[in-house]
Write a protein that holds these residues in place. Structure first.
Motif: not given
Length: 250
Positions: A30-36, A62-67
């Motif tokens: 949940r909340g992937m929309e909060h990942i810039p 999976n958001t495309g923004r790897v940490p």
């Protein structure tokens, strides 16, 4: 640069890690929309199992923004694992050494380049008896106030059911399949701490805001009310020593 490309090493890590995660676990994300989508930012994540970096890493990948994780320097010396950590740009943490500040500098530089840096502010697996987040350390707050980057609180739940923290006598329990739950919330508001001297007191206050954000998301995931104050392992140990010495509480 606005964001870090996933690259070969991260894709290799995904090829190795994702298939067993998909087969062995169910997911509730949940909340992937909060990942810039662009720009540097920080994620602050609770820690309740040795397995949960894979759970959170899968979600974030999976958001495309790897940490870029901060990991103990010793892990980088593990054959195979060390090569992947270095290849994916993870940041070694040298505790109590002349290189101790290197991780802080690397985190600031990464955020300023438009990357995501992931912090586990508790610094270790939670020791809270009910597996809530503990009091946090100030590293994430330091980087956040220096860069003014968004700090996204991320809560996770379920990995501890498969691999309990600090329970060596308990074996890994994969079946029945557990659900790995990850929830990202909106960035916490640290603006009131900007343009102020980063004293220890101010950094502790900013850290409390970050930890409250993580705990709020975890409460939503668990559908439970968190404790009024976070568990402080140092205070708990001091109290245990006083009791063992026959002293009363202070």
């Amino acid at each position: 640069m606005s964001r870090r490309r996933i690259g070969f090493w991260y894709r290799l890590a995904a090829v190795i890690a994702k298939p067993p995660l998909v087969v062995l676990f169910k997911r509730d994300w949940r909340g992937m929309e909060h990942i810039p989508a662009e720009g540097g930012f920080i994620t602050a994540v609770n820690h309740n199992s040795y397995l949960d970096p894979l759970s959170y890493g899968h979600f974030q990948y999976n958001t495309g923004r790897v940490p870029r994780f901060l990991a103990k320097a010793g892990v980088f010396r593990t054959p195979g694992v060390g090569a992947i950590l270095r290849g994916t740009g993870q940041i070694p943490v040298y505790r109590e050494s002349t290189n101790a500040l290197d991780a802080f500098r690397a985190a600031v530089e990464a955020v300023e380049r438009g990357e995501c840096v992931a912090f586990y502010p508790e610094g270790t697996l939670t020791r809270d008896p009910d597996v809530w987040p503990m009091a946090g350390k100030t590293g994430a707050a330091r980087v956040a106030l220096m860069t003014r980057a968004p700090v996204v609180p991320v809560a996770q739940w379920g990995a501890h059911e498969a691999m309990p923290p600090y329970a060596k006598e308990k074996k890994v329990r994969l079946f029945p399949r557990k659900t790995l739950r990850v929830q990202a919330g909106p960035p916490v508001d640290l603006s009131r701490f900007y343009d102020k001297e980063p004293t220890p007191e101010l950094l502790r206050e900013a850290t409390e805001v970050i930890m409250a954000g993580i705990t709020e998301q975890l409460a939503l995931l668990r559908g439970e009310t968190p404790p009024s104050e976070p568990y402080d392992h140092r205070k708990a140990r001091a109290e245990q020593r006083r009791k063992a010495a026959g002293e009363g509480p202070k």
